[in-house]
Motif scaffolding. Structure first.
Motif, short mmCIF file in Angstrom:
data_model
loop_
_atom_site.label_atom_id
_atom_site.label_comp_id
_atom_site.label_asym_id
_atom_site.label_seq_id
_atom_site.Cartn_x
_atom_site.Cartn_y
_atom_site.Cartn_z
N THR A 1 0.84 -1.20 0.00
CA THR A 1 0.00 0.00 0.00
C THR A 1 0.87 1.25 0.00
O THR A 1 0.41 2.33 0.32
N ASN A 2 2.13 1.09 -0.31
CA ASN A 2 3.05 2.22 -0.35
C ASN A 2 3.03 2.83 -1.74
O ASN A 2 3.46 2.21 -2.69
N PRO A 3 2.54 4.09 -1.88
CA PRO A 3 2.44 4.68 -3.22
C PRO A 3 3.77 5.13 -3.79
O PRO A 3 3.86 5.44 -4.96
N ILE A 4 4.81 5.16 -2.97
CA ILE A 4 6.11 5.63 -3.45
C ILE A 4 6.95 4.46 -3.95
O ILE A 4 7.54 4.50 -5.02
N ILE A 5 7.00 3.38 -3.15
CA ILE A 5 7.89 2.28 -3.49
C ILE A 5 7.23 1.28 -4.41
O ILE A 5 7.80 0.88 -5.42
N GLY A 6 6.05 0.84 -4.08
CA GLY A 6 5.43 -0.25 -4.81
C GLY A 6 4.23 0.16 -5.61
O GLY A 6 3.89 1.32 -5.73
N VAL A 7 3.57 -0.82 -6.18
CA VAL A 7 2.38 -0.62 -6.99
C VAL A 7 1.19 -1.06 -6.15
O VAL A 7 1.06 -2.23 -5.81
N THR A 8 0.35 -0.13 -5.77
CA THR A 8 -0.75 -0.44 -4.89
C THR A 8 -1.66 -1.48 -5.52
O THR A 8 -2.08 -1.36 -6.66
N GLY A 9 -1.97 -2.50 -4.72
CA GLY A 9 -2.89 -3.53 -5.18
C GLY A 9 -2.27 -4.56 -6.11
O GLY A 9 -2.97 -5.36 -6.69
N ALA A 10 -0.96 -4.54 -6.28
CA ALA A 10 -0.31 -5.50 -7.18
C ALA A 10 0.95 -6.02 -6.51
O ALA A 10 1.45 -5.46 -5.54
N GLU A 11 1.46 -7.10 -7.04
CA GLU A 11 2.68 -7.68 -6.49
C GLU A 11 3.90 -6.98 -7.08
O GLU A 11 3.94 -6.69 -8.27
N TRP A 12 4.88 -6.73 -6.24
CA TRP A 12 6.14 -6.16 -6.69
C TRP A 12 7.24 -6.71 -5.81
O TRP A 12 6.99 -7.17 -4.70
N CYS A 13 8.46 -6.66 -6.28
CA CYS A 13 9.54 -7.33 -5.55
C CYS A 13 10.89 -6.87 -6.05
O CYS A 13 11.10 -6.72 -7.25
N ILE A 14 11.81 -6.62 -5.11
CA ILE A 14 13.24 -6.51 -5.44
C ILE A 14 13.86 -7.82 -4.98
O ILE A 14 14.03 -8.05 -3.79
N PRO A 15 14.16 -8.74 -5.91
CA PRO A 15 14.59 -10.09 -5.53
C PRO A 15 16.00 -10.11 -4.97
O PRO A 15 16.83 -9.25 -5.25
N TRP A 16 16.26 -11.16 -4.20
CA TRP A 16 17.58 -11.34 -3.61
C TRP A 16 18.65 -11.54 -4.68
O TRP A 16 19.80 -11.14 -4.49
N PHE A 17 18.29 -12.18 -5.81
CA PHE A 17 19.33 -12.46 -6.80
C PHE A 17 19.88 -11.18 -7.42
O PHE A 17 20.96 -11.20 -8.02
N THR A 18 19.16 -10.06 -7.29
CA THR A 18 19.69 -8.77 -7.76
C THR A 18 20.96 -8.40 -6.99
O THR A 18 21.88 -7.80 -7.55
N VAL A 19 21.01 -8.76 -5.71
CA VAL A 19 22.22 -8.52 -4.91
C VAL A 19 23.40 -9.28 -5.52
O VAL A 19 24.51 -8.76 -5.63
N GLY A 20 23.15 -10.53 -5.93
CA GLY A 20 24.20 -11.31 -6.57
C GLY A 20 24.67 -10.68 -7.86
O GLY A 20 25.88 -10.69 -8.17
N HIS A 21 23.73 -10.13 -8.65
CA HIS A 21 24.12 -9.45 -9.89
C HIS A 21 25.04 -8.26 -9.61
O HIS A 21 26.02 -8.04 -10.31
N ILE A 22 24.69 -7.48 -8.59
CA ILE A 22 25.49 -6.29 -8.27
C ILE A 22 26.88 -6.70 -7.78
O ILE A 22 27.90 -6.10 -8.17
N VAL A 23 26.95 -7.72 -6.94
CA VAL A 23 28.25 -8.21 -6.44
C VAL A 23 29.10 -8.71 -7.60
O VAL A 23 30.30 -8.43 -7.69
N ALA A 24 28.49 -9.47 -8.53
CA ALA A 24 29.24 -9.97 -9.69
C ALA A 24 29.72 -8.81 -10.57
O ALA A 24 30.83 -8.87 -11.12
N LEU A 25 28.92 -7.76 -10.71
CA LEU A 25 29.34 -6.59 -11.48
C LEU A 25 30.55 -5.92 -10.86
O LEU A 25 31.50 -5.55 -11.56
#
Length: 284
Positions: free
Chosen positions: A115-139
């Motif tokens: 229900t956060n209008p700044i970070i997420g999409v109200t009423g829908a699923e959204w996610c910053i997945p853990w594997f993104t951390v792995g991508h950044i570390v590999a970069l």
């Protein structure tokens, strides 16, 4: 400056620094790839079971999902009346590295609606997945390797055709990463887990405070104009490419200074005694 300090290093110091960066970068790269691989496994999956097999089962119980494979129920199943089959969520087990976090680092799932209008999409699923951390570390690891190779094998050496070809390969590798891979992964993240689409409105929203909505309408000259997350996604994508291209142009310009002679270092100040006279080393 950094480039001046690097150029003042002798050949052995540059080689040692470059080797340490390459080895450290390889370690960071392997850790990032390993983490991205195991964190990309789903935390749960859907299984279709016979209603009779799960009657009386609760969350945490083991159930047979077929071929004798036992899985743990994530939630208590609620069978529908008259239905012979039920779809349930079961936890996915990963051997050896099941402790690596999976799912969303930040975000929600089907049981937690944002229900956060700044970070997420109200009423829908959204996610910053853990594997993104792995991508950044590999970069980060890849950049350490490129920097180490440049310092150890290119910096301070007389340019030859072979060395120029190797430098061109490193430059091409960097262009592929920053103008190809990074923007592509950003679009995959925004269009996938983040669910930043044209249909998801980012601003203004119905649950914004009245003063924000009023100020926005005044700024838009009393017109009803909204911005979707899809527009923000494209804005970030365009500026990523422009930012990388500008950085490449500035780097290409500034690297020309590396071929110029270094300025002489200022002479070291002679230490003085408490009586104001220069201190000299004793001669045997």
């Amino acid at each position: 400056m950094l480039q001046t300090k690097l150029r003042r290093l002798d050949a052995s110091q540059r080689s040692g620094l470059g080797v340490r960066l390459v080895l450290g970068g390889l370690l960071v790269l392997v850790v990032g790839i390993w983490f991205a691989h195991y964190s990309n496994f789903p935390a749960t999956e859907r299984a279709n079971l016979n209603t009779e097999d799960v009657v009386g089962s609760v969350a945490g119980d083991l159930v047979d999902v077929g071929d004798g494979e036992m899985r743990v129920l994530k939630v208590t199943p609620v069978p529908e009346a008259g239905s012979d089959e039920i779809s349930v969520d079961v936890i996915v087990d990963v051997d050896y590295f099941g402790w690596v976090p999976r799912g969303c680092l930040v975000g929600n799932n089907s049981s937690l609606v944002s229900t956060n209008p700044i970070i997420g999409v109200t009423g829908a699923e959204w996610c910053i997945p853990w594997f993104t951390v792995g991508h950044i570390v590999a970069l980060i690891g890849s950049q350490m390797i490129v920097g180490g190779l440049a310092i150890a094998l290119i910096l301070g050496r007389k340019m030859t055709w072979a060395l120029a070809a190797f430098a061109a390969f490193l430059a091409f590798f960097e262009l592929v990463i920053w103008l190809g891979t990074v923007p592509s992964e950003w679009l995959n993240l925004a269009q996938g887990p983040l669910a930043w689409t044209e249909q998801s409105i980012a601003f203004p929203r119905e649950n914004h405070p009245r003063w924000i909505a009023t100020g926005w309408k005044w700024l838009m000259l009393n017109n009803d104009i909204s911005i979707s997350w899809g527009v923000i996604k494209d804005f970030i994508s365009v500026n990523l490419n422009l930012g990388f291209l500008t950085t490449i142009m500035v780097f290409s310009w500034k690297i020309q200074d590396w071929g110029k002679p270094l300025e002489d270092e200022p002479p070291a100040e002679t230490p003085l005694s408490p009586y104001g006279r220069p201190l000299v080393k004793a001669v045997d």
